[in-house]
Design an enzyme around this catalytic site. Structure first.
Site, mmCIF file in Angstrom:
data_model
loop_
_atom_site.group_PDB
_atom_site.id
_atom_site.type_symbol
_atom_site.label_atom_id
_atom_site.label_comp_id
_atom_site.label_asym_id
_atom_site.label_seq_id
_atom_site.Cartn_x
_atom_site.Cartn_y
_atom_site.Cartn_z
ATOM 1 N N ARG A 127 44.654 41.572 38.802
ATOM 2 C CA ARG A 127 45.247 40.655 39.798
ATOM 3 C C ARG A 127 46.514 40.038 39.237
ATOM 4 O O ARG A 127 46.584 38.847 38.952
ATOM 5 C CB ARG A 127 44.218 39.629 40.215
ATOM 6 N N GLN A 164 50.133 43.360 43.406
ATOM 7 C CA GLN A 164 49.753 42.796 44.713
ATOM 8 C C GLN A 164 49.958 43.776 45.866
ATOM 9 O O GLN A 164 49.148 43.838 46.786
ATOM 10 C CB GLN A 164 50.527 41.500 44.979
ATOM 11 N N ASP A 181 46.977 46.036 46.190
ATOM 12 C CA ASP A 181 45.663 45.392 46.139
ATOM 13 C C ASP A 181 44.832 45.690 47.390
ATOM 14 O O ASP A 181 44.861 44.966 48.381
ATOM 15 C CB ASP A 181 45.871 43.873 45.955
ATOM 16 N N SER A 230 42.312 42.982 48.594
ATOM 17 C CA SER A 230 42.898 41.913 49.408
ATOM 18 C C SER A 230 43.241 42.411 50.800
ATOM 19 O O SER A 230 42.947 41.741 51.796
ATOM 20 C CB SER A 230 44.159 41.359 48.748
ATOM 21 N N TYR A 250 38.487 35.586 40.126
ATOM 22 C CA TYR A 250 37.133 35.858 40.612
ATOM 23 C C TYR A 250 36.156 34.777 40.163
ATOM 24 O O TYR A 250 36.306 34.193 39.086
ATOM 25 C CB TYR A 250 36.638 37.197 40.072
HETATM 26 P P1 NAD Z 1 35.783 37.692 46.198
HETATM 27 O O1 NAD Z 1 35.782 38.598 47.375
HETATM 28 O O2 NAD Z 1 35.344 38.258 44.882
HETATM 29 O O3 NAD Z 1 34.857 36.425 46.508
HETATM 30 C C1 NAD Z 1 34.968 35.707 47.706
HETATM 31 C C2 NAD Z 1 34.846 34.232 47.438
HETATM 32 O O4 NAD Z 1 33.490 33.885 47.167
HETATM 33 C C3 NAD Z 1 35.660 33.718 46.252
HETATM 34 O O5 NAD Z 1 36.572 32.735 46.693
HETATM 35 C C4 NAD Z 1 34.608 33.149 45.315
HETATM 36 O O6 NAD Z 1 35.073 32.023 44.590
HETATM 37 C C5 NAD Z 1 33.523 32.771 46.300
HETATM 38 N N1 NAD Z 1 32.178 32.540 45.702
HETATM 39 C C6 NAD Z 1 31.530 33.236 44.743
HETATM 40 N N2 NAD Z 1 30.344 32.677 44.480
HETATM 41 C C7 NAD Z 1 30.203 31.599 45.284
HETATM 42 C C8 NAD Z 1 29.201 30.624 45.484
HETATM 43 N N3 NAD Z 1 28.056 30.635 44.777
HETATM 44 N N4 NAD Z 1 29.396 29.656 46.407
HETATM 45 C C9 NAD Z 1 30.556 29.627 47.121
HETATM 46 N N5 NAD Z 1 31.554 30.519 46.995
HETATM 47 C C10 NAD Z 1 31.379 31.493 46.082
HETATM 48 O O7 NAD Z 1 37.196 37.013 45.996
HETATM 49 P P2 NAD Z 1 38.634 37.479 46.551
HETATM 50 O O8 NAD Z 1 38.738 37.101 47.962
HETATM 51 O O9 NAD Z 1 38.853 38.911 46.212
HETATM 52 O O10 NAD Z 1 39.694 36.638 45.700
HETATM 53 C C11 NAD Z 1 39.439 35.472 45.030
HETATM 54 C C12 NAD Z 1 40.769 34.809 44.641
HETATM 55 O O11 NAD Z 1 41.684 35.675 43.971
HETATM 56 C C13 NAD Z 1 41.508 34.255 45.835
HETATM 57 O O12 NAD Z 1 41.827 32.920 45.561
HETATM 58 C C14 NAD Z 1 42.754 35.070 45.927
HETATM 59 O O13 NAD Z 1 43.835 34.349 46.445
HETATM 60 C C15 NAD Z 1 42.973 35.465 44.507
HETATM 61 N N6 NAD Z 1 43.752 36.720 44.437
HETATM 62 C C16 NAD Z 1 44.828 36.769 43.602
HETATM 63 C C17 NAD Z 1 45.585 37.933 43.535
HETATM 64 C C18 NAD Z 1 46.804 37.994 42.655
HETATM 65 O O14 NAD Z 1 47.148 37.038 42.036
HETATM 66 N N7 NAD Z 1 47.450 39.127 42.544
HETATM 67 C C19 NAD Z 1 45.243 39.052 44.276
HETATM 68 C C20 NAD Z 1 44.133 38.971 45.108
HETATM 69 C C21 NAD Z 1 43.389 37.795 45.177
#
Ligand code: NAD
Length: 374
Positions: free
Chosen positions: A120, A125, A128, A131, A231
Site C-alpha cells: 500500500r 495505488q 490497487d 481498493s 490494515y
Molecule cells: P480491509 O478491507 O482489510 O478492512 C476493512 C475495515 O475493517 C478496515 O477499516 C479495518 O480497520 C476494519 N476492521 C477490522 N477489524 C475490525 C473490528 N474488529 N471492528 C471494526 N472494524 C474492523 O481494509 P481496506 O478497506 O482494504 O483498507 C484499510 C485502509 O487502508 C483504509 O484506511 C484505506 O484508506 C487504506 N488504504 C491505503 C492505500 C495506500 O496508501 N496506497 C491503499 C488502499 C487502502
C-alpha cells in the site's frame, strides 16, 4: 509474445481482466499478440467484436490460457491449470492465503503475481485492485440494502405524512465502508459508523457520518488498533467485548447495518452475535460484506438472505461481480498499470523488474515453487 485474456469460469464471476481500452494500449506497439477468449467480456457487456476492433484476436480457452502473459481476475481452476504454460507470467487475484491453491498454481511452473499482495504505497495505488473492487462492493452493499429494506432511505414530507430517514450503521470503515457511507448519505440516510482504527474517525465525520466510539482501555489496545500498513490487526477479547456491548445498543435503533470488517489472511472478526440480531427491529436489513471470510454477523450465509426475527441478513458474495461492467473497467486498468512495470506500451519491450518492491511483494510462485511470504 502472446498476452492471453481468458473467460473467467468460476461460478458467479462476471468480470474480465481486460477491456477494449486496455487491449488497445497493450497492442499499441504491434509487437505482441492479444488473444481474448471468445465470450470473455460477455458478462461485462463487452462483445467480442469490441475486443477485436481494439486489436485482439478472438481465440479459445487453450490459446488464451496458454499465453506468455495471462491476465485473469480469479485464480485458475483445476480445469484451467493444465492449460497454463511453464514460465508464463500469470497476473490476477491469486488468493495468496490459500496455501493449497498456490501450491497447485506453482506446480504449473508459471510465475504467479497475486494482486492482493500489492504494497500500500503511493506508486501502487493505480494498481490497487482491492481498493477498486472494495469501493464497488461498498456502493453495491447500500444498493442491495435499499432494495431489500421495506421503507424509504431519505426523509420525505408528503401530503400523506412524514417518512423518517433510515438510520444506517456501518462497521468497518476501510475503502468499502467509506463508499458505503458516501452512497447511503447520497440516498438521504442518517449515518453512524465505527472501526477499530482510530485514524478513521475524521474520515467518517468529513463524510457527514457520526462516529461510534469504542474506547481503548490502555495504550497497548490503542497500539494494536492502529494496525499495520493500513490494515487492521485482531483486537484483544476485552476490546471486542466492549465493542459488542456498544454496537448492541446502537443496533436496537438502526434500520440498516452494513459490516465490512476484515483482517488480511484471517477469518473476519465476528462483530454481531445472534442476540444483537434478535434485538434489532423487525424489517431491519443487515448486509454482511465479510461473508466470504466467515462473516462479521452470526447467521449470515453465503449467497443467501437469511431472515431472523424479521431481520433480513444478506450474505451475497462477490458484490463487485454484480456491477460487472465498471468492476471490469477498473480492474482492467489496475492490471494494465501493474503490467506497465514490465511492458513498455510504446516500444513493446518486455522485462520484469525483479528488484521492484511491487514485483517482489506480489510474486507468489515461480519455477514450480511457492515463494516464501515476505
Ligand atoms: P480491509 O478491507 O482489510 O478492512 C476493512 C475495515 O475493517 C478496515 O477499516 C479495518 O480497520 C476494519 N476492521 C477490522 N477489524 C475490525 C473490528 N474488529 N471492528 C471494526 N472494524 C474492523 O481494509 P481496506 O478497506 O482494504 O483498507 C484499510 C485502509 O487502508 C483504509 O484506511 C484505506 O484508506 C487504506 N488504504 C491505503 C492505500 C495506500 O496508501 N496506497 C491503499 C488502499 C487502502
Amino acid at each position: 509474445m502472446i498476452i492471453g485474456i481468458p473467460r473467467e469460469t468460476r461460478a458467479g464471476e462476471t468480470r474480465v481482466a481486460a477491456t477494449p481500452e486496455t487491449v488497445k494500449k497493450m497492442a499499441a506497439s504491434g509487437k505482441h499478440q492479444l488473444v481474448v477468449e471468445a465470450g470473455a467480456g460477455a458478462m461485462s457487456s463487452i462483445p467480442d467484436a469490441e475486443f477485436h476492433a481494439a486489436g485482439a484476436r478472438i481465440g479459445n480457452a487453450d490459446e488464451a490460457l496458454g499465453g506468455d502473459v495471462v491476465l485473469k481476475v480469479r485464480a485458475p481452476t483445476p480445469e484451467e491449470l493444465p492449460k497454463l504454460k511453464r514460465g508464463a507470467m500469470l497476473v490476477g487475484l491469486l488468493n495468496p492465503f490459500d496455501a493449497a491453491g498456490l501450491q497447485s498454481c506453482a506446480a504449473t511452473g508459471v510465475s504467479g503475481y497475486a494482486l492482493e499482495s500489492l504494497p500500500r504505497i503511493t506508486r501502487a495505488q493505480s494498481m490497487d485492485v482491492l481498493s477498486s473492487q472494495a469501493n464497488i462492493a461498498g456502493y453495491k452493499a447500500v444498493m442491495i440494502a435499499a432494495n431489500t429494506y421495506g421503507r424509504f432511505m431519505p426523509m420525505l414530507m408528503t401530503a400523506a405524512g412524514t417518512v423518517k430517514a433510515a438510520r444506517v450503521l456501518i462497521l468497518g470503515v476501510g475503502v468499502a465502508g467509506l463508499q458505503a457511507i458516501a452512497t447511503a448519505k447520497r440516498l438521504g440516510a442518517v449515518i453512524e459508523a465505527s472501526d477499530v482504527r482510530p485514524s478513521v474517525k475524521d474520515q467518517v465525520e468529513s463524510l457527514g457520518g457520526k462516529w461510534v466510539d469504542v474506547p481503548y482501555a490502555n495504550d497497548e489496545e490503542r497500539k494494536i488498533a492502529e494496525g499495520v500498513g493500513g490494515y487492521a490487526r485482531p483486537m484483544p477479547p476485552e476490546w471486542m467485548a466492549r465493542q459488542a456491548g456498544i454496537i448492541h445498543e446502537r443496533c436496537k435503533a438502526v434500520d440498516v447495518l452494513i459490516t465490512t470488517a476484515l483482517i488480511p489472511g484471517r477469518p473476519a472478526p465476528r462483530l454481531i452475535k445472534a442476540d444483537t440480531v434478535a434485538a434489532m427491529k423487525p424489517g431491519a436489513v443487515i448486509v454482511d460484506l465479510a461473508v466470504e471470510q466467515g462473516g462479521n454477523v452470526e447467521g449470515s450465509e453465503l449467497d443467501k438472505i437469511v431472515v431472523k426475527n424479521g431481520v433480513k441478513i444478506v450474505g451475497f458474495g462477490n458484490l463487485p461481480a454484480r456491477v460487472a461492467t465498471d468492476a471490469s473497467a477498473l480492474y482492467a486498468r489496475n492490471v494494465l498499470n501493474f503490467l506497465a512495470l514490465s511492458l513498455n506500451a510504446k516500444t513493446g519491450d518486455f522485462a520484469v523488474p525483479r528488484d521492484d518492491e511491487i514485483i517482489k511483494a506480489t510474486l507468489v510462485c515461480e519455477n514450480g515453487a511457492v515463494m516464501p511470504r515476505p
